[in-house]
Design a protein around this motif. Structure first.
Motif, PDB file in Angstrom:
ATOM      1  N   ASP A  22      -8.622   3.885  11.755  1.00 20.58           N
ATOM      2  CA  ASP A  22      -8.581   2.512  12.028  1.00 20.58           C
ATOM      3  C   ASP A  22      -9.723   1.774  11.430  1.00 20.58           C
TER       4      ASP A  22
ATOM      5  N   GLU B 194      -2.836  -3.366   8.290  1.00 20.59           N
ATOM      6  CA  GLU B 194      -3.525  -4.231   9.406  1.00 20.59           C
ATOM      7  C   GLU B 194      -2.821  -5.450   9.613  1.00 20.59           C
TER       8      GLU B 194
ATOM      9  N   LYS C 267       0.684  -5.716   9.812  1.00 22.14           N
ATOM     10  CA  LYS C 267       1.776  -5.418  10.640  1.00 22.14           C
ATOM     11  C   LYS C 267       1.490  -5.025  11.972  1.00 22.14           C
ATOM     12  N   ASN C 268       0.253  -4.611  12.236  1.00 19.89           N
ATOM     13  CA  ASN C 268      -0.219  -4.401  13.529  1.00 19.89           C
ATOM     14  C   ASN C 268      -0.844  -5.680  14.439  1.00 19.89           C
ATOM     15  N   ASP C 269      -1.463  -6.556  13.426  1.00 23.58           N
ATOM     16  CA  ASP C 269      -2.242  -7.659  14.080  1.00 23.58           C
ATOM     17  C   ASP C 269      -1.941  -9.030  13.138  1.00 23.58           C
ATOM     18  N   PRO C 270      -1.469 -10.085  13.620  1.00 17.25           N
ATOM     19  CA  PRO C 270      -1.294 -11.025  13.032  1.00 17.25           C
ATOM     20  C   PRO C 270      -2.598 -12.157  12.630  1.00 17.25           C
ATOM     21  N   LYS C 271      -3.585 -11.670  12.935  1.00 17.97           N
ATOM     22  CA  LYS C 271      -4.854 -12.514  12.726  1.00 17.97           C
ATOM     23  C   LYS C 271      -5.093 -12.665  11.170  1.00 17.97           C
TER      24      LYS C 271
ATOM     25  N   PRO D 295       6.731  -7.395  10.376  1.00 17.40           N
ATOM     26  CA  PRO D 295       5.798  -7.255  11.590  1.00 17.40           C
ATOM     27  C   PRO D 295       6.072  -5.957  12.478  1.00 17.40           C
TER      28      PRO D 295
ATOM     29  N   LYS E  34       5.247  -8.999  20.736  1.00 15.59           N
ATOM     30  CA  LYS E  34       4.011  -9.586  20.993  1.00 15.59           C
ATOM     31  C   LYS E  34       3.399  -9.821  19.733  1.00 15.59           C
ATOM     32  N   TRP E  35       3.500  -9.352  18.512  1.00 14.30           N
ATOM     33  CA  TRP E  35       2.964  -9.859  17.301  1.00 14.30           C
ATOM     34  C   TRP E  35       3.485 -11.302  17.001  1.00 14.30           C
TER      35      TRP E  35
ATOM     36  N   GLU F  44       1.723 -13.605  19.289  1.00 11.26           N
ATOM     37  CA  GLU F  44       0.330 -13.799  19.218  1.00 11.26           C
ATOM     38  C   GLU F  44       0.237 -14.559  17.883  1.00 11.26           C
TER      39      GLU F  44
END
Length: 263
Positions: free
Chosen positions: A51, A79, A81-85, A125, A139-140, A143
């Motif tokens: 990671d 990144e 796909k794991n975190d929408p930031k 996602p 969750k994605w 968020e």
């Protein structure tokens, strides 16, 4: 680096690559583009499950965003796909907030500079190895919605989610999209989500041969079969595929008539 990569360790190649801070002017030839792609592929193969290192490789992929295809940006994909930031940050640059001034030249220039990279980001996602967990996807999505609210861009939520969900893997029952994505569509259904999903799905077709509507008829039937398979349990998702089916039915008729007129 390309010439010496087999003489140094993968860690040394990684260390040298992540130190790159400016790719301007050095990407002039197709061979240079090829070398960058090959170096990144080796690093991705070696560190995609690490990671920390994967996050560092993202910065290099981003620097090369104008020359890499989306499929070559594997760490950035992971990144996002794991975190929408990261995705939300790009949305904040490319699209106006609800309270933005009508014209802002500086913001427009920045948006234009990153739009092509944003447009490349076509992914489902929470997808991992062709599977999507409903809990992780939910969750994605939540968020992303929260981030858009903070950015005063909540009005874009349906459009953005629809665009991404169209890239879902196939379901266990051989229907599109996968089960987790169907559940999300049923929960978050809106006109903007549906229309965005449809546009994204139609855009996947790309360049095609004109054949008097024959290929459109095949797509019409394919989408109709898919819609009928989903209708009982996922009616809102099925409606998307009924619409696609009708769109291609009309297009098939148009292409058939045009071919007849040419004769």
């Amino acid at each position: 680096m390309y010439d010496v990569r087999e003489k140094i360790s993968i860690q040394e190649l990684y260390d040298a690559t992540v130190k790159i801070s400016d790719m301007k002017g050095g990407i002039a030839s197709s061979m240079t583009i090829y070398y960058i792609g090959e170096i990144l592929k080796e690093l991705q193969d070696a560190f995609i499950t690490d990671d920390e290192k994967c996050a560092e490789i993202v910065s290099v992929e981003w620097l090369c965003r104008n020359i890499l295809e989306w499929k070559q940006m594997r760490c950035l994909q992971k990144e996002m796909k794991n975190d929408p930031k990261i995705y939300a940050d790009l949305v904040g640059i490319v699209y106006k907030a609800e309270d933005d001034e009508p014209e802002d030249k500086e913001k427009c220039e920045v948006a234009n500079a990153v739009y092509s990279a944003f447009d490349k980001a076509r992914f489902c996602p929470a997808e991992k190895d062709g599977k999507v967990s409903y809990e992780v996807l939910k969750k994605w999505v939540e968020e992303l919605k929260g981030l858009l609210i903070k950015q005063k861009q909540e009005n874009l939520f349906g459009h953005l989610i629809g665009r991404l969900l169209a890239y879902s893997p196939i379901g266990a029952d051989s229907y599109h999209p996968c089960e987790a994505v169907r559940k999300i569509i049923e929960e978050y259904d809106s006109d903007s989500l549906r229309s965005s999903y449809i546009v994204a799905e139609e855009n996947k077709r790309g360049v095609h041969t004109v054949d008097a509507g024959k290929s459109e008829l095949i797509l019409h039937q394919r989408y109709l079969n898919n819609a009928e398979g989903l209708q009982a349990e996922y009616p809102k998702t099925a409606e998307i595929y009924f619409t696609l089916s009708e769109d291609y039915k009309r297009e098939a008729e148009y292409e058939r008539k045009r071919a007849e007129d040419e004769w």
